[in-house]
Design a protein around this motif. Structure first.
Motif, PDB file in Angstrom:
ATOM      1  N   HIS A   1       0.816  -1.220   0.000  1.00 24.67           N
ATOM      2  CA  HIS A   1       0.000   0.000   0.000  1.00 24.67           C
ATOM      3  C   HIS A   1       0.851   1.272   0.000  1.00 24.67           C
ATOM      4  CE1 HIS A   1      -3.525   2.351   0.230  1.00 24.67           C
ATOM      5  NE2 HIS A   1      -3.432   2.677   1.503  1.00 24.67           N
ATOM      6  N   VAL A   2       0.675   2.079  -1.045  1.00 25.60           N
ATOM      7  CA  VAL A   2       1.485   3.285  -1.245  1.00 25.60           C
ATOM      8  C   VAL A   2       1.443   4.207  -0.020  1.00 25.60           C
ATOM      9  CG1 VAL A   2       1.702   5.394  -2.632  1.00 25.60           C
ATOM     10  CG2 VAL A   2       1.240   3.206  -3.761  1.00 25.60           C
TER      11      VAL A   2
ATOM     12  N   GLU B   1       3.559   0.481 -11.387  1.00 18.05           N
ATOM     13  CA  GLU B   1       4.019   1.697 -10.692  1.00 18.05           C
ATOM     14  C   GLU B   1       5.539   1.874 -10.755  1.00 18.05           C
ATOM     15  OE1 GLU B   1       1.989   2.575  -7.009  1.00 18.05           O
ATOM     16  OE2 GLU B   1       0.258   1.384  -7.619  1.00 18.05           O
TER      17      GLU B   1
ATOM     18  N   ASN C   1      -3.853  -1.583 -11.540  1.00 21.56           N
ATOM     19  CA  ASN C   1      -4.630  -1.674 -10.293  1.00 21.56           C
ATOM     20  C   ASN C   1      -5.657  -2.800 -10.358  1.00 21.56           C
ATOM     21  OD1 ASN C   1      -3.495   1.108 -10.264  1.00 21.56           O
ATOM     22  ND2 ASN C   1      -4.643   1.210  -8.354  1.00 21.56           N
TER      23      ASN C   1
ATOM     24  N   GLU D   1      -8.258  -0.876   2.553  1.00 21.33           N
ATOM     25  CA  GLU D   1      -7.430   0.337   2.612  1.00 21.33           C
ATOM     26  C   GLU D   1      -7.248   0.899   1.199  1.00 21.33           C
ATOM     27  OE1 GLU D   1      -3.520  -0.841   4.006  1.00 21.33           O
ATOM     28  OE2 GLU D   1      -3.280  -2.287   2.371  1.00 21.33           O
ATOM     29  N   LYS D   2      -7.510   0.053   0.187  1.00 21.01           N
ATOM     30  CA  LYS D   2      -7.351   0.470  -1.205  1.00 21.01           C
ATOM     31  C   LYS D   2      -8.650   1.109  -1.684  1.00 21.01           C
ATOM     32  CE  LYS D   2      -3.233  -1.572  -1.410  1.00 21.01           C
ATOM     33  NZ  LYS D   2      -3.051  -2.998  -1.399  1.00 21.01           N
ATOM     34  N   LEU D   3      -8.552   1.917  -2.737  1.00 21.06           N
ATOM     35  CA  LEU D   3      -9.679   2.781  -3.104  1.00 21.06           C
ATOM     36  C   LEU D   3     -11.018   2.054  -3.253  1.00 21.06           C
ATOM     37  CD1 LEU D   3     -10.781   5.575  -3.872  1.00 21.06           C
ATOM     38  CD2 LEU D   3     -10.264   5.010  -6.251  1.00 21.06           C
TER      39      LEU D   3
ATOM     40  N   LEU E   1     -12.417   0.318  -0.086  1.00 21.25           N
ATOM     41  CA  LEU E   1     -12.679   1.369   0.912  1.00 21.25           C
ATOM     42  C   LEU E   1     -13.966   2.115   0.565  1.00 21.25           C
ATOM     43  CD1 LEU E   1     -11.197   2.961   3.378  1.00 21.25           C
ATOM     44  CD2 LEU E   1     -10.852   4.687   1.629  1.00 21.25           C
TER      45      LEU E   1
ATOM     46  N   PRO F   1     -13.162   9.152   1.205  1.00 20.62           N
ATOM     47  CA  PRO F   1     -12.132  10.157   0.926  1.00 20.62           C
ATOM     48  C   PRO F   1     -11.604  10.060  -0.495  1.00 20.62           C
ATOM     49  CG  PRO F   1     -11.252   8.406   2.347  1.00 20.62           C
ATOM     50  CD  PRO F   1     -12.685   8.063   2.070  1.00 20.62           C
ATOM     51  N   VAL F   2     -11.574  11.178  -1.190  1.00 22.27           N
ATOM     52  CA  VAL F   2     -11.001  11.227  -2.544  1.00 22.27           C
ATOM     53  C   VAL F   2      -9.836  12.210  -2.491  1.00 22.27           C
ATOM     54  CG1 VAL F   2     -11.422  11.891  -4.939  1.00 22.27           C
ATOM     55  CG2 VAL F   2     -13.169  10.629  -3.673  1.00 22.27           C
ATOM     56  N   TYR F   3      -8.666  11.729  -2.874  1.00 20.59           N
ATOM     57  CA  TYR F   3      -7.455  12.542  -2.758  1.00 20.59           C
ATOM     58  C   TYR F   3      -7.403  13.622  -3.847  1.00 20.59           C
ATOM     59  CZ  TYR F   3      -5.637   8.557   0.007  1.00 20.59           C
ATOM     60  OH  TYR F   3      -5.442   7.562   0.932  1.00 20.59           O
TER      61      TYR F   3
ATOM     62  N   ASN G   1      -7.066  11.756 -10.873  1.00 17.42           N
ATOM     63  CA  ASN G   1      -5.984  10.807 -11.171  1.00 17.42           C
ATOM     64  C   ASN G   1      -6.580   9.582 -11.867  1.00 17.42           C
ATOM     65  OD1 ASN G   1      -5.473  12.403  -8.663  1.00 17.42           O
ATOM     66  ND2 ASN G   1      -3.409  11.634  -9.058  1.00 17.42           N
TER      67      ASN G   1
ATOM     68  N   ARG H   1      -6.331   5.550 -13.060  1.00 16.24           N
ATOM     69  CA  ARG H   1      -5.744   4.234 -12.863  1.00 16.24           C
ATOM     70  C   ARG H   1      -6.304   3.294 -13.927  1.00 16.24           C
ATOM     71  NH1 ARG H   1      -2.872   7.034 -10.535  1.00 16.24           N
ATOM     72  NH2 ARG H   1      -2.032   6.895  -8.405  1.00 16.24           N
TER      73      ARG H   1
ATOM     74  N   ASN I   1     -10.358   8.480 -10.631  1.00 20.61           N
ATOM     75  CA  ASN I   1     -10.797   8.053  -9.298  1.00 20.61           C
ATOM     76  C   ASN I   1     -12.222   8.516  -8.996  1.00 20.61           C
ATOM     77  OD1 ASN I   1      -8.308   6.903  -8.921  1.00 20.61           O
ATOM     78  ND2 ASN I   1      -7.475   8.624  -7.743  1.00 20.61           N
TER      79      ASN I   1
ATOM     80  N   ARG J   1      -2.384  12.918  -1.735  1.00 22.71           N
ATOM     81  CA  ARG J   1      -1.259  12.061  -1.345  1.00 22.71           C
ATOM     82  C   ARG J   1       0.034  12.728  -1.809  1.00 22.71           C
ATOM     83  NH1 ARG J   1      -1.471   6.268  -4.174  1.00 22.71           N
ATOM     84  NH2 ARG J   1      -2.632   5.629  -2.334  1.00 22.71           N
TER      85      ARG J   1
ATOM     86  N   HIS K   1       1.684  12.068  -5.505  1.00 26.62           N
ATOM     87  CA  HIS K   1       0.627  11.252  -6.108  1.00 26.62           C
ATOM     88  C   HIS K   1       0.789  11.096  -7.623  1.00 26.62           C
ATOM     89  CE1 HIS K   1      -4.044  10.571  -5.970  1.00 26.62           C
ATOM     90  NE2 HIS K   1      -3.384   9.538  -6.469  1.00 26.62           N
TER      91      HIS K   1
END
Ligand code: NAD
Ligand code: TYD
Length: 340
Positions: A85-86, A126, A180, A189-191, A194, A206-208, A213, A215, A250, A274, A277
């Motif tokens: 996990h990043v 990545e 991904n 914990e991953k998008l 979660l 939560p959206v960063y 972004n 994926r 995202n 992040r 990111h």
């Protein structure tokens, strides 16, 4: 009977791989070697019910433990074990370096010592860094390394060690770099998990940053089928990018999940971005497609199946959320025991 030594097989993708190979091949037995970190969960292996599966709790950083558990002449070592996990790697990179880098070298040494026939290392897109937004750029197997997070840097380092083991010692290595993954049993914990599990409980998602972004998403079973194809058919020393030609922003991912669950978009909470990111990942899967692989799950179908799994498995989620599953192994089997 063929023997696969699978590491990280109690995690999200490793467990899906173990389920797949035991289901698809009656001539394969699996030694599943996993340290059971917070991300490793024996619940992920329930339903296997097979005397062709041996679980060993062990750490890939421990050469003695690996040596004791890896028989001579296994048909394939498949290395899924990693800190993955990043965000955690940004908090602390220590375990990422010890597990992802040192652990990979321990496995390579053991594979050489036991004359493993093949060594398949599961890497990530990545390692190639970030692509610019809105461009036509894609990652190919020849894209230069440009890892931006400690996680990606540790995975890039591991790839170098795998390459060196092939070049210097002639080990039959294979590397896969996937985008991904999403699907059942992914740690929340991953998008995607979660977003699903928070939304199910009417919690904010939560959206960063600006949420734009990108994926390149693939259903986990399609990734596992691609890994299998590489093990069965690829020449030694080759690397394969794995992707389903499915780029999503995202914010689109989160909106699709909320829509499918009939939840309001007011649950979306834009939060601080992040650090470092990566903006966009996009994979050219041309090489793996030439090997005869194509993804089967479309995006809507895969997402629907994933959401459905989380709805139908509240106990799995409750145990993950309370951490109850973490001491399950000790209670059931004791520190050094192994489970069939
Ligand atoms: P995960 O975090 O769900 O599972 C990792 C597993 O490795 C866990 O079962 C954990 O207990 C085990 N593990 C961790 N440290 C260990 C150690 N020192 N010794 C033995 N076992 C250890 O990860 P995942 O999402 O299933 O990812 C599996 C692999 O695929 C990783 O190598 C990851 O880098 C790679 N990958 C993941 C994705 C993704 O989207 N999740 C995409 C591309 C590549
Ligand atoms: P993640 O699932 O952590 O995978 P990765 O960082 O390996 O791509 O994150 C996927 C994307 O979603 C990434 O751009 C970061 C973003 N993200 C959020 O916006 N909110 C979240 O709560 C999480 C965990 C990720």
């Amino acid at each position: 009977m063929r023997t696969f030594f699978v590491t990280g097989g109690a995690g999200f993708i490793g467990a899906a791989f173990v389920h797949l190979i035991l289901r698809e091949f009656s001539d394969v037995r699996v030694i599943n070697f996993d340290a059971l970190t917070y991300a490793g969960n024996l619940d992920n292996l329930s339903g296997l019910d097979s005397d062709r599966h041996t679980f060993v709790r062990g750490d890939i950083r421990d050469p003695m433990a690996v040596k004791e558990s890896m028989p001579m002449d296994v048909d394939a070592v498949v290395n899924f074990a990693a800190e993955s996990h990043v965000d955690r790697s940004i908090e602390s990179a220590h375990d990422f370096v010890t597990t992802n880098v040192v652990g990979t070298q321990v496995l390579l040494d053991a594979a050489r010592g036991t004359r493993a026939r093949k060594f398949c290392h599961i890497s990530t897109d990545e390692v190639m860094g970030s692509l610019s937004d809105g461009s036509e750029e894609v990652f190919t197997e020849d894209s230069p390394f440009a890892p931006n997070s400690p996680y990606a840097a540790s995975k890039a380092a591991a790839e170098h060690l795998v390459r060196a083991a092939h070049h210097t010692f002639g080990l039959h290595t294979l590397i896969t770099r996937c985008g991904n993954n999403y699907g059942p049993r992914q740690f929340p914990e991953k998008l995607i998990p979660l977003a699903i599990t928070n939304a199910l409980q009417d919690r904010e998602v939560p959206v960063y940053g600006d949420g734009r972004n990108v994926r390149d998403w693939i259903y986990v079973h399609d990734h596992c089928r691609a890994v299998l194809q590489v093990i069965e058919r690829a020449p030694a020393g080759e690397t394969y990018n794995i992707g389903a030609r499915n780029e999503q922003r995202n914010i689109e991912v989160v909106e699709s999940i909320l829509k499918a669950l009939n939840k309001p978009s007011s649950l979306i909470k834009f939060v601080t971005d992040r650090p470092g990111h990566d903006r966009r990942y996009s994979i050219d899967p041309g090489k793996i497609e030439k090997l005869g692989w194509l993804p089967r799950a479309g995006w809507s179908e895969g997402l629907e199946k994933t959401i459905d799994w989380y709805i139908k498995n509240p106990q799995w989620l409750a145990r993950v959320r309370t951490g109850e599953y973490l001491d399950y192994y000790e209670r059931q089997y004791g520190e050094r025991a192994s489970q069939k």
